[in-house]
Design an enzyme around this catalytic site. Sequence first.
Site, PDB file in Angstrom:
ATOM      1  N   SER A  51       0.789  -1.233   0.000  1.00 48.60           N
ATOM      2  CA  SER A  51       0.000   0.000   0.000  1.00 48.60           C
ATOM      3  C   SER A  51       0.819   1.280   0.000  1.00 48.60           C
ATOM      4  O   SER A  51       0.294   2.346  -0.316  1.00 48.60           O
ATOM      5  CB  SER A  51      -0.953   0.024   1.203  1.00 48.60           C
ATOM      6  N   LYS A  94       0.633   4.813   6.637  1.00 45.81           N
ATOM      7  CA  LYS A  94       0.063   5.678   5.592  1.00 45.81           C
ATOM      8  C   LYS A  94       0.699   7.066   5.695  1.00 45.81           C
ATOM      9  O   LYS A  94       1.387   7.389   6.645  1.00 45.81           O
ATOM     10  CB  LYS A  94      -1.457   5.833   5.749  1.00 45.81           C
TER      11      LYS A  94
END
Length: 193
Positions: A51, A94
């Site tokens: 990701s 993230k």
Amino acid sequence: MIGGSVSDDTDRRRSWRRKTLEVIRAFVVPIAIVLLFRFYVIQPFIVKGASMEPAFEDREYLIIDEITPVFKPLRRGAVIVFRYPADPSEFFIKRIIGLPGEHILIKNGSVIVRTVSGEKIVLDEPYLARGTVTAGDIELTLSADSYFVMGDNRNFSSDSRHWGVLTKDHITGRALLRLWPPERIGVIRITEY
């Protein structure tokens, strides 16, 4: 008294106490300091999944700074590790896109942030792979303790576009150092927009 005096026994006990204290100072105190440092200041983290590619790849070993976010506000562009809000036993990594109080607009592949002071920022995201388009049609204003986070590999990231905003109490820390693989060792810089 045969074989020694009371003063010899007292000296031996004092000597034993001194040696015990020296051992404690030499081993126990440093170990306690290292453990406190490890559990409250920095933490190791291994990236799992794709990701955050290409900036962070699967199985990279990072050091997370847990103390700075407590004393300094987090910045847009910082890469953070946090407990996934839907399952706090899982940790995610993230990038911060939106800060508390900001307005976020994702439309036609663009990410636009209106800051608390009213400045409009169309994000130029050099960490994304060439040709990456940010999918989604989102418009929201963040509350005073919320962040909007996204993975760099936008097509393969479960992030704020899917499960909502992230509150500060879920944040573990900021990615500080990359220690593995050897060819990518270094300090992790915060992207400036």
